[in-house]
Design a protein around this motif. Structure first.
Motif, PDB file in Angstrom:
ATOM      1  N   ASN A 262      10.105  60.513  77.586  1.00 23.62           N
ATOM      2  CA  ASN A 262       8.701  60.909  77.505  1.00 23.62           C
ATOM      3  C   ASN A 262       8.052  61.013  78.864  1.00 23.62           C
ATOM      4  OD1 ASN A 262       6.573  60.066  74.726  1.00 23.62           O
ATOM      5  ND2 ASN A 262       8.493  61.164  74.691  1.00 23.62           N
ATOM      6  N   VAL A 263       8.167  59.929  79.631  1.00 28.02           N
ATOM      7  CA  VAL A 263       7.425  59.845  80.885  1.00 28.02           C
ATOM      8  C   VAL A 263       8.027  60.750  81.952  1.00 28.02           C
ATOM      9  CG1 VAL A 263       8.638  57.941  82.050  1.00 28.02           C
ATOM     10  CG2 VAL A 263       6.147  58.128  82.243  1.00 28.02           C
TER      11      VAL A 263
ATOM     12  N   ALA B  87       6.587  75.368  70.830  1.00 21.34           N
ATOM     13  CA  ALA B  87       7.324  75.516  69.571  1.00 21.34           C
ATOM     14  C   ALA B  87       8.738  74.939  69.691  1.00 21.34           C
ATOM     15  CB  ALA B  87       7.381  76.986  69.174  1.00 21.34           C
ATOM     16  N   VAL B  88       9.424  75.209  70.806  1.00 16.30           N
ATOM     17  CA  VAL B  88      10.780  74.677  71.007  1.00 16.30           C
ATOM     18  C   VAL B  88      10.744  73.149  71.090  1.00 16.30           C
ATOM     19  CG1 VAL B  88      12.686  74.540  72.662  1.00 16.30           C
ATOM     20  CG2 VAL B  88      11.716  76.764  72.064  1.00 16.30           C
ATOM     21  N   SER B  89       9.704  72.609  71.740  1.00 13.77           N
ATOM     22  CA  SER B  89       9.575  71.148  71.847  1.00 13.77           C
ATOM     23  C   SER B  89       9.402  70.513  70.469  1.00 13.77           C
ATOM     24  CB  SER B  89       8.395  70.785  72.747  1.00 13.77           C
ATOM     25  OG  SER B  89       8.600  71.231  74.068  1.00 13.77           O
ATOM     26  N   ILE B  90       8.587  71.147  69.620  1.00 17.30           N
ATOM     27  CA  ILE B  90       8.398  70.627  68.257  1.00 17.30           C
ATOM     28  C   ILE B  90       9.716  70.688  67.483  1.00 17.30           C
ATOM     29  CG2 ILE B  90       7.131  70.866  66.086  1.00 17.30           C
ATOM     30  CD1 ILE B  90       4.930  72.313  67.713  1.00 17.30           C
ATOM     31  N   MET B  91      10.430  71.812  67.623  1.00 18.42           N
ATOM     32  CA  MET B  91      11.712  71.950  66.922  1.00 18.42           C
ATOM     33  C   MET B  91      12.720  70.914  67.415  1.00 18.42           C
ATOM     34  SD  MET B  91      12.355  76.045  66.336  1.00 18.42           S
ATOM     35  CE  MET B  91      11.910  76.621  67.964  1.00 18.42           C
ATOM     36  N   LEU B  92      12.784  70.700  68.724  1.00 21.21           N
ATOM     37  CA  LEU B  92      13.695  69.707  69.279  1.00 21.21           C
ATOM     38  C   LEU B  92      13.347  68.313  68.772  1.00 21.21           C
ATOM     39  CD1 LEU B  92      16.052  69.182  71.238  1.00 21.21           C
ATOM     40  CD2 LEU B  92      14.344  68.875  73.055  1.00 21.21           C
TER      41      LEU B  92
ATOM     42  N   ILE C 197      16.790  62.382  73.140  1.00 20.11           N
ATOM     43  CA  ILE C 197      16.520  63.799  72.874  1.00 20.11           C
ATOM     44  C   ILE C 197      15.158  63.959  72.207  1.00 20.11           C
ATOM     45  CG2 ILE C 197      17.280  65.818  71.554  1.00 20.11           C
ATOM     46  CD1 ILE C 197      20.162  64.742  71.866  1.00 20.11           C
ATOM     47  N   GLN C 198      14.847  63.075  71.264  1.00 13.24           N
ATOM     48  CA  GLN C 198      13.541  63.107  70.605  1.00 13.24           C
ATOM     49  C   GLN C 198      12.427  62.901  71.630  1.00 13.24           C
ATOM     50  OE1 GLN C 198      12.383  59.825  68.073  1.00 13.24           O
ATOM     51  NE2 GLN C 198      11.604  61.202  66.490  1.00 13.24           N
ATOM     52  N   GLY C 199      12.656  62.006  72.596  1.00 10.45           N
ATOM     53  CA  GLY C 199      11.664  61.774  73.648  1.00 10.45           C
ATOM     54  C   GLY C 199      11.464  62.983  74.535  1.00 10.45           C
ATOM     55  N   ILE C 200      12.539  63.759  74.783  1.00  2.24           N
ATOM     56  CA  ILE C 200      12.409  64.993  75.566  1.00  2.24           C
ATOM     57  C   ILE C 200      11.520  65.986  74.831  1.00  2.24           C
ATOM     58  CG2 ILE C 200      13.681  67.016  76.399  1.00  2.24           C
ATOM     59  CD1 ILE C 200      16.030  65.151  76.996  1.00  2.24           C
TER      60      ILE C 200
END
Length: 532
Positions: free
Chosen positions: A69-70, A90-95, A118-121
């Motif tokens: 995240n940070v 949109a890609v961030s939400i999908m990831l 990966i969820q944090g990214i």
């Protein structure tokens, strides 16, 4: 005469139902990121058993998410320019959504840690980009109310996370903590692709122009700092060679990162935007706000669960009065700002109210403190956060325009997140060491020459003997009971110290608010900038 903002094809300002949809989409995405920061905490013991993990390994489920995240937050503005805000969002939400499904189906602790990273990214982009989208979707004169909507999500997320997580763990399988993200993520992705615009000022960098060194230094410095804050107390801080080494790397990493970003023609993070006084001052107070918000969200549930033996759900529900009153106060504070009430005055009032809340918490803590005693101090906390969060968040972005809004939102968001990390790290460290200091002090007064103590021991021993215990067992049980009472009392004294210290910190900040927050260059200047 037509409104020039309304007719400008390059304007990102939205109107009517379209603005409502964009706002709801952005707020939902911010909530997803923030809830997932805290919702997992209460499920860790259950996940530990199911995944066959040690205590050290299971805490990496939180640490991996926080580090990703940070790291992503300060790069969000640059990445939006490279891929277009709508596409990147949109890609961030999908990831984030795909990683949530992977987390729910993880078969080992190693898989869980990788999927949480990966969820944090994916989640790293959601909070900052949501703020940028909401800010630019509203005309300048309505941006305080836009920040009310955004900040409400920032306040609600960390608060309802533990309560929601506790409810799911008590009634369902822990995997549903992640499954609930999937339908929300799918809907948010579709709405983003349909309604969110990419700004016209976005510019892609050629591969050879990308600031690869800046990216590397950012990952090293910010990642090391977050690791130190997450794992420092567990590793006994500088007694650990790993923490010491990472601290050295962190210091030099930040030094060279700042040098690189100030000398690079196309930096990965535009630090020059901090020349804007409102943003730089806003970032400092965002750090203080994060410290108070996440620190108090951490300490109160911890107290109720460790001292009062409450469940995670009960502890989470206790925070609801604070959230409700913050929600009530925010529109009121937003209206005051739109009417020209001094930002300096509002933030000073918020700091003072937060001090009063901390002082009251300091006064009421006893082994018998009940939920009714906490109710009113948490109401006061909610009112204080209402006065603090909207002015600080609005001030930070108030005199920025164009691409600077995203860059400023990234920096202020990172500072708020780091403030929370520092708050939790400092509080947990202080508690651990202060509890032992109070315990040693209390034990020093329990001498064998103390007649009252001897009478107490004899009375309890006779009481246990009266219940059928052998004399030796009764005596040992009495000593264990007294030891538990000493532990409880030393823990309560330490929590009292924490509340008092946090309160004094906010009180000390008031003179700095008066000195550094200027009234020029706020809402009126924002309107002027956008009008140009």
């Amino acid at each position: 005469m037509a409104n020039p903002i309304h007719t400008d094809p390059n304007s990102l300002v939205e109107y009517g139902a379209r603005r409502v949809i964009v706002t709801i989409t952005a707020v939902i995405c911010a909530l997803l990121q923030l809830i997932d920061t805290t919702i997992v905490n209460v499920a860790l013991p259950t996940m530990q058993g199911n995944l066959g993990a040690s205590l050290t390994e299971i805490t990496w489920v939180i640490t991996a998410y926080a580090i990703a995240n940070v790291i992503l937050m300060p790069m969000t503005s640059w990445l939006s320019h490279q891929f277009g805000r709508r596409n990147y969002f949109a890609v961030s939400i999908m990831l984030f959504t795909i990683a949530s499904w992977l987390c729910a189906n993880a078969g080992s602790i190693e898989e869980m840690i990788i999927f949480r990273f990966i969820q944090g990214i994916g989640g790293g982009a959601l909070l900052v980009t949501s703020q940028t989208i909401i800010t630019e979707s509203y005309p300048p004169e309505k941006r305080p109310m836009a920040q009310v909507i955004y900040v409400l999500g920032v306040i609600i997320g960390p608060t309802i996370g533990p309560a929601l997580g506790g409810y799911i763990v008590d009634n369902f399988h822990w995997s549903y903590i992640f499954y609930i993200n999937i339908p929300i993520g799918i809907i948010a992705t579709l709405l983003t692709l349909q309604f969110v615009k990419s700004p016209h000022y976005s510019q892609k960098s050629r591969l050879r122009d990308i600031d690869w060194l800046g990216i590397f230094l950012l990952i090293v410095s910010v990642g090391s700092l977050q690791f130190i804050l997450e794992k420092g107390q567990e590793a006994d801080w500088f007694e650990s060679s790993l923490i010491t080494s990472l601290s050295v790397i962190c210091v030099f990493g930040f030094y060279f990162f700042i040098w690189r970003e100030l000398t690079c023609k196309k930096p990965i993070v535009n630090l020059r935007v901090l020349n804007n006084r409102n943003l730089s001052v806003g970032c400092v107070f965002a750090f203080v706000l994060g410290f108070g918000l996440f620190g108090s969200t951490f300490i109160i549930p911890l107290y109720t669960q460790s001292i009062m033996r409450w469940t995670a759900l009960q502890a989470g529900m206790l925070m609801m009065p604070s959230t409700i009153f913050t929600a009530i106060m925010m529109p009121f504070v937003g209206q005051l700002m739109q009417r020209g009430v001094s930002t300096r005055l509002l933030v000073s009032i918020g700091m003072l109210i937060f001090f009063i809340y901390s002082l009251m918490a300091y006064k009421i803590l006893t082994p018998d403190t009940g939920s009714s005693s906490f109710f009113w101090i948490l109401v006061i906390r909610g009112v204080g956060l209402g006065f603090l969060s909207v002015p600080i968040t609005t001030m930070a972005l108030s005199t920025l325009s164009g691409s600077q809004i995203g860059e400023g939102a990234a920096l202020s968001g990172m500072m708020r997140q780091l403030g929370g990390s520092f708050g939790v790290a400092i509080i947990s460290t202080y508690l651990t060491r202060d509890i032992q200091a109070h315990r040693n002090d209390l034990i020093s007064h329990l001498s064998t020459d103390n007649s009252m103590l001897q009478q107490r021991v004899q009375m309890l021993t006779r009481s246990f003997q009266g219940k059928g215990m052998a004399p030796n067992l009764a005596y040992n049980t009495t000593l264990k009971l007294l030891d538990g009472m000493v532990n409880t009392q030393s823990t309560i004294l330490s929590y009292m110290d924490i509340f008092l210290i946090v309160g004094i910190m906010f009180l000390v900040c008031i003179p700095f608010v008066i000195i550094f927050i200027r009234e020029s260059g706020t809402l009126q200047d924002t309107a002027h900038l956008v009008g140009e």
